[in-house]
Design a protein around this motif. Sequence first.
Motif, mmCIF file in Angstrom:
data_model
loop_
_atom_site.group_PDB
_atom_site.id
_atom_site.type_symbol
_atom_site.label_atom_id
_atom_site.label_comp_id
_atom_site.label_asym_id
_atom_site.label_seq_id
_atom_site.Cartn_x
_atom_site.Cartn_y
_atom_site.Cartn_z
ATOM 1 N N UNK A 147 0.842 -1.193 0.000
ATOM 2 C CA UNK A 147 0.000 0.000 0.000
ATOM 3 C C UNK A 147 0.884 1.252 0.000
ATOM 4 N N UNK A 148 1.948 1.225 0.793
ATOM 5 C CA UNK A 148 2.885 2.357 0.829
ATOM 6 C C UNK A 148 3.550 2.556 -0.533
ATOM 7 N N UNK A 149 3.925 1.440 -1.157
ATOM 8 C CA UNK A 149 4.539 1.532 -2.482
ATOM 9 C C UNK A 149 3.528 2.100 -3.488
ATOM 10 N N UNK A 150 2.274 1.670 -3.360
ATOM 11 C CA UNK A 150 1.230 2.166 -4.263
ATOM 12 C C UNK A 150 1.086 3.687 -4.114
ATOM 13 N N UNK A 151 1.173 4.187 -2.887
ATOM 14 C CA UNK A 151 1.071 5.638 -2.665
ATOM 15 C C UNK A 151 2.172 6.374 -3.413
ATOM 16 N N UNK A 152 3.328 5.748 -3.431
ATOM 17 C CA UNK A 152 4.487 6.348 -4.094
ATOM 18 C C UNK A 152 4.323 6.359 -5.614
ATOM 19 N N UNK A 153 3.575 5.384 -6.127
ATOM 20 C CA UNK A 153 3.475 5.212 -7.580
ATOM 21 C C UNK A 153 2.153 5.734 -8.147
ATOM 22 N N UNK B 103 2.554 -8.288 -6.090
ATOM 23 C CA UNK B 103 2.159 -7.526 -7.281
ATOM 24 C C UNK B 103 0.642 -7.432 -7.378
ATOM 25 N N UNK B 104 -0.051 -8.491 -6.958
ATOM 26 C CA UNK B 104 -1.524 -8.440 -6.879
ATOM 27 C C UNK B 104 -1.933 -7.364 -5.876
ATOM 28 N N UNK B 105 -1.247 -7.353 -4.725
ATOM 29 C CA UNK B 105 -1.569 -6.363 -3.681
ATOM 30 C C UNK B 105 -1.282 -4.948 -4.177
ATOM 31 N N UNK B 106 -0.158 -4.794 -4.872
ATOM 32 C CA UNK B 106 0.196 -3.480 -5.412
ATOM 33 C C UNK B 106 -0.874 -2.996 -6.390
ATOM 34 N N UNK B 107 -1.297 -3.865 -7.295
ATOM 35 C CA UNK B 107 -2.325 -3.495 -8.281
ATOM 36 C C UNK B 107 -3.619 -3.125 -7.565
ATOM 37 N N UNK B 108 -3.972 -3.914 -6.557
ATOM 38 C CA UNK B 108 -5.195 -3.654 -5.802
ATOM 39 C C UNK B 108 -5.139 -2.263 -5.149
ATOM 40 N N UNK B 109 -4.065 -1.988 -4.421
ATOM 41 C CA UNK B 109 -3.982 -0.702 -3.707
ATOM 42 C C UNK B 109 -3.889 0.476 -4.667
ATOM 43 N N UNK B 110 -3.142 0.295 -5.755
ATOM 44 C CA UNK B 110 -3.055 1.365 -6.769
ATOM 45 C C UNK B 110 -4.450 1.725 -7.278
ATOM 46 N N UNK B 111 -5.264 0.695 -7.494
ATOM 47 C CA UNK B 111 -6.615 0.903 -8.027
ATOM 48 C C UNK B 111 -7.482 1.684 -7.048
#
Length: 371
Positions: free
Chosen positions: A216-222, A343-351
């Motif tokens: 989730x933190x990485x998603x915030x960054x991206x 990567x699934x988690x990253x895609x989910x949080x980015x969305x």
Amino acid sequence: NKGNYEHYMQKEIHEQPESLKTTMRGRLIRGGSCKAKTVLLGGLKDHFKTIRRSRRIVFIGCGTSYNAALAARPILEELSGVPVTMEIASDLLDRQGPIYREDTAVFVSQSGETADTLQALEYALENGALCVGITNTVGSAIARHTHCGVHINAGAEIGVASTKAYTSQIVVMAMLALAIGGDTISSQTRREAIIDGLFDLPNKVREVLNLDQEMKDLAKLLIAEQSLLMFGRGYNYATALEGALKVKEVALMHSEGILAGEMKHGPLALVDENLPIIVIATRDSCFSKQQSVIQQLHARKGRVIVMCSKGEAVSVCPGGLGRVIEVPHVEDCLQPVINVVPLQLLAYHLTVLRGYNVDQPRNLAKSVTTQ
Ligand code: UD1
Ligand code: BG6
């Protein structure tokens, strides 16, 4: 029923320890001290002789199901000794590519209803190949029309972006490789390591799910990026393709999975200080090659995020350069099941952070039944 979760995709990501258990239930046998560890796939038992004698195994599928087959390809080649080739269903049909009587054609599909895959099945049946299905849906068209097959038993998947079906498909294909491969003395240690790894896989998936907050933190960054690249090779070429597919599908962000061995032949031109690049570099026979890819990206001031095995941050990020995602280490052929989860988690949080519809992404359908 989403239970305590906000979205089906989130629920399906988090239930993977359980769905994998169900996939393996009754199919993995760990005997006593003198009894060999074996795999039992009831749906294929009368067909193994034919499969072993076939001239090649052809995997056919679309989207995530194709990626799952790509992830399983190396272990199937290794254990079966039969050449394994890959076909995207629509491309096979466009080319009317060669399918022979001596082929085993394996159709991978979560829904069992995808029009492209179903039509490729009809084509392979006409050409006389042995047709095997790997499906999640009992009674689906592909399950009915194949000569034999395996149900992945992952449970109903509602989110349009496939998650738990992907990991269960890989596990079924790893079991398929074990079942086809002869139980020779030389392969015994390897086979036992894979079977032990399968037994322990749900625990390892539970462990990697602890990265939720980190992702989730990485998603915030991206969140505001235009594009995200993912580099993988060997067992994890498929992970790069699947991670990028997830980001594209639900987060509506451009993302490409790239075979790291091709980096110098084009993609390197894209590298600058801004474009984020996830490099999958967990410990396996490709590790040192991935280390040199990381070095070359750093040399061009690339913005690198490395996925590595637990405790190996120092060997992938000398001098603390860039971010790392540390994942539990498992047997190489099972590592794609672990590596796809962050990567699934990253895609989910980015969305969610970008405010898009997680379970029903724009323009997509769970099952594409028209061509
Ligand atoms: C089967 C039963 C399962 C039972 C188990 C006990 C079904 C659906 N499965 O599981 O409930 O607990 O025996 O031994 O009744 N098939 C295809 N194409 C496909 C998928 C499957 O033709 O794409 C065929 C298989 O060849 C097999 C049948 O469907 O004949 C069931 O497959 P599967 O559920 O994987 O078999 P088992 O695991 O033995
Ligand atoms: C669709 C879905 O395009 O079909 C994808 O949106 C999926 O998520 C693809 O991977 C293939 O579906 P199936 O059911 O054949 O595995």
